[in-house]
Enzyme design. Structure first.
Site, PDB file in Angstrom:
ATOM      1  N   TYR A 129       5.322 102.102  -2.552  1.00 16.06           N
ATOM      2  CA  TYR A 129       4.387 101.721  -2.639  1.00 16.06           C
ATOM      3  C   TYR A 129       3.721 100.976  -1.373  1.00 16.06           C
ATOM      4  CZ  TYR A 129       4.329 102.478  -7.681  1.00 16.06           C
ATOM      5  OH  TYR A 129       4.317 102.844  -8.995  1.00 16.06           O
ATOM      6  N   LYS A 170      22.109  77.176 -21.802  1.00 17.24           N
ATOM      7  CA  LYS A 170      20.695  77.364 -22.096  1.00 17.24           C
ATOM      8  C   LYS A 170      20.416  78.820 -21.113  1.00 17.24           C
ATOM      9  CE  LYS A 170      19.940  74.362 -17.791  1.00 17.24           C
ATOM     10  NZ  LYS A 170      19.374  73.095 -17.552  1.00 17.24           N
TER      11      LYS A 170
HETATM   12  C1  LIG Z   1      20.544  72.427 -16.727  1.00 15.90           C
HETATM   13  C2  LIG Z   1      21.204  71.092 -16.950  1.00 15.90           C
HETATM   14  C3  LIG Z   1      22.568  70.740 -16.836  1.00 15.90           C
HETATM   15  C4  LIG Z   1      23.602  71.691 -16.048  1.00 15.90           C
HETATM   16  O1  LIG Z   1      23.281  71.604 -14.667  1.00 15.90           O
HETATM   17  P1  LIG Z   1      24.166  72.412 -13.615  1.00 15.90           P
HETATM   18  O2  LIG Z   1      23.910  71.982 -12.304  1.00 15.90           O
HETATM   19  O3  LIG Z   1      24.064  74.087 -13.945  1.00 15.90           O
HETATM   20  O4  LIG Z   1      25.696  72.173 -13.850  1.00 15.90           O
HETATM   21  C5  LIG Z   1      23.008  69.497 -17.134  1.00 15.90           C
HETATM   22  N1  LIG Z   1      22.090  68.432 -17.445  1.00 15.90           N
HETATM   23  C6  LIG Z   1      20.700  68.862 -17.791  1.00 15.90           C
HETATM   24  C7  LIG Z   1      20.081  67.847 -18.491  1.00 15.90           C
HETATM   25  C8  LIG Z   1      20.142  70.240 -17.564  1.00 15.90           C
HETATM   26  O5  LIG Z   1      18.823  70.466 -17.696  1.00 15.90           O
END
Ligand SMILES: *Cc1c(COP(=O)(O)O)cnc(C)c1O
Length: 368
Positions: A264, A38
Site C-alpha cells: 500500500y 491479566k
Molecule cells: C501488571 C501488574 C503486575 C505485574 O508486573 P510485572 O512487571 O509484569 O511483573 C504487578 N502488580 C500490578 C498492580 C500490576 O498491574
C-alpha cells in the site's frame, strides 16, 4: 518445537515452569507467589497458563478486570483471584464468582461494602491498594483512618491484604525513588495494622521488584512478565525463557525489478532485482504499522528479513533477496532465540506491549 504450518503462537509450558522456579528461588520459602495472568496471560493463553501454574505452587492469581477472572473460574481455576482494577458495575459478579477486589478509593470501598452487605457476606476478602508514588490507583497514606473506620463498621468485608505498586523497579537510575516507595509503604502498612488491630498480608513487588529489591518481598510478590520469560534487563533475560513464540509461513514469493513498489501507498521501492515474500500476519494480528518500513526484521531459515513497506491488516511483506527459501517455509517473528523484547525495541516499545498485542485471531498452540 513443531514447524508452523500457519500463523501460530506456540506456548511452551516447560519454559513457564522454568521461569516460575527461577522466580521462586529468589524468595524466602514463606513468601507467597501471586501470578499475574491479566490480558490473556500477557497475550499467551490465560486458561492454559493458569491451569499449569495452579499445578505448581502458585498461591494466588491476579487479573486486571473481573471479566478476566470469570473466564478463569469458568475454566476451573479454584485458587484465589485478585482483580486489580475492578469497577462497581461488576461487584455482584465479583462476589458471585468468588473474585477478590482491589479497593483503591472511597467510592469503590463504599460501593463494595454496600454490595457485600446486600449479599449477606461476612469477612469477604478484599485488598486495600495504596498509592506510594505511581499516581495511578490507590488510597493516600492519610486515608488510613477513613478506611479503618469503614472496615470496623462492617462485618461484610475483611482486609486480606494491603498493597502498592512500584513505578520504576527495573530502573537503576530510580533507586532512590523506589526506596522512598518501599519506606512509604512500610509506614502506611504499620499504621494500618495498628489501627485495624490485625495484620493483613503485605505485597509490593512486581517481577523487577522481586529481582532487584529482596528487602521488599514482604508476604507475597506479584509476578507477570518474569513468568513469560522477560526480566527487564539483559542479565535477567538470560535466566528466563520466553514462553511464547510467534511464527508464520511464506504464502507467496515475488521477484521484482528495480523501481517496482511493494504494498500500500508504494511505501517500498526495490533498489535492484529483489525477492520478496508475503506473510499471513498483519496489524490485525498485533504487528503494528510501526514495525514496517524496515524497522523490524523477522527470521527465515535463521536469517533476518526486514519487513518492507506498510504492514497491511492481514499480511506483511519481507525482503528475502539473500535468503534461500521457498513458499511454505517457516517465518519466525519472535521465539526463544530471536526474542520479543528485541523485536519490540525495533519499534521503540517494550516486550509487554508486543506480547499483549497478539490478537485472538492468532491460533494458540500449547506445547507441554
Ligand atoms: C501488571 C501488574 C503486575 C505485574 O508486573 P510485572 O512487571 O509484569 O511483573 C504487578 N502488580 C500490578 C498492580 C500490576 O498491574
Amino acid at each position: 518445537m513443531p514447524k508452523a504450518q500457519e500463523t501460530v503462537l506456540q506456548i511452551d509450558l516447560n519454559a513457564l515452569t522454568h521461569n516460575f522456579n527461577y522466580l521462586k528461588s529468589k524468595l524466602k520459602p514463606s513468601t507467597k507467589f501471586l501470578a499475574v495472568v491479566k490480558a490473556f496471560a500477557y497475550g499467551s493463553d490465560s486458561v492454559e497458563v493458569a491451569k499449569h501454574l495452579q499445578g505448581l505452587e502458585v498461591d494466588y492469581f491476579a487479573v486486571a478486570y473481573s471479566s478476566e477472572g470469570v473466564v478463569l473460574r469458568d475454566a476451573g481455576i479454584t485458587k484465589p483471584i485478585l482483580v486489580l482494577h475492578p469497577q462497581p458495575a461488576n461487584f455482584s459478579t465479583i462476589i458471585d464468582r468468588c473474585l477478590e477486589p482491589s479497593l483503591y478509593n472511597a467510592k469503590v470501598l463504599n460501593a463494595f461494602i454496600e454490595i457485600a452487605e446486600k449479599h449477606q457476606q461476612s469477612n469477604y476478602p478484599v485488598h486495600i491498594k495504596f498509592n506510594t508514588g505511581l499516581n495511578r490507583l490507590g488510597f493516600w497514606e492519610n486515608d488510613v483512618d477513613y478506611i479503618v473506620s469503614k472496615l470496623k463498621a462492617t462485618e461484610a468485608v475483611l482486609a486480606k491484604s494491603i498493597f502498592s505498586h512500584l513505578a520504576a523497579s527495573e530502573d537503576e537510575k530510580e533507586l532512590e525513588f523506589t526506596k522512598t516507595q518501599i519506606e512509604g509503604f512500610k509506614k502506611t502498612a504499620e499504621e494500618f495494622e495498628t489501627k485495624i488491630g490485625y495484620s493483613p498480608w503485605l505485597h509490593l513487588c512486581n517481577t523487577s521488584g522481586v529481582l532487584n529489591f529482596p528487602e521488599a518481598h514482604f508476604d507475597m510478590v506479584r509476578c507477570g512478565i518474569g513468568l513469560y520469560g522477560f526480566g527487564n534487563s539483559s542479565k535477567e533475560d538470560k535466566n528466563l525463557k520466553p514462553i511464547a513464540s510467534l511464527k508464520s509461513v511464506i504464502s507467496q514469493i515475488h521477484r521484482i525489478e528495480k523501481g517496482e513498489s511493494v504494498g500500500y501507498n508504494r511505501a517500498y521501492i526495490a533498489n535492484d532485482f529483489e525477492k520478496t515474500a508475503t506473510i499471513p500476519i498483519g496489524h490485525a494480528d498485533g504487528i503494528g504499522r510501526q514495525y514496517g518500513k524496515e524497522k523490524a526484521s523477522v527470521y527465515v531459515n535463521g536469517k533476518p528479513a526486514p519487513i518492507i513497506g506498510n504492514v497491511c491488516m492481514d499480511m506483511l511483506m519481507i525482503n528475502i533477496t539473500d535468503i534461500d527459501c521457498n513458499e511454505g517455509d517457516e517465518v519466525v517473528i519472535f521465539d526463544q532465540d530471536h526474542n520479543a523484547n528485541d523485536f519490540s525495541k525495533s519499534a521503540n516499545t517494550i516486550s509487554y506491549e508486543i506480547l499483549t498485542a497478539i490478537s485472538q485471531r492468532v491460533k494458540r498452540q500449547i506445547l507441554k
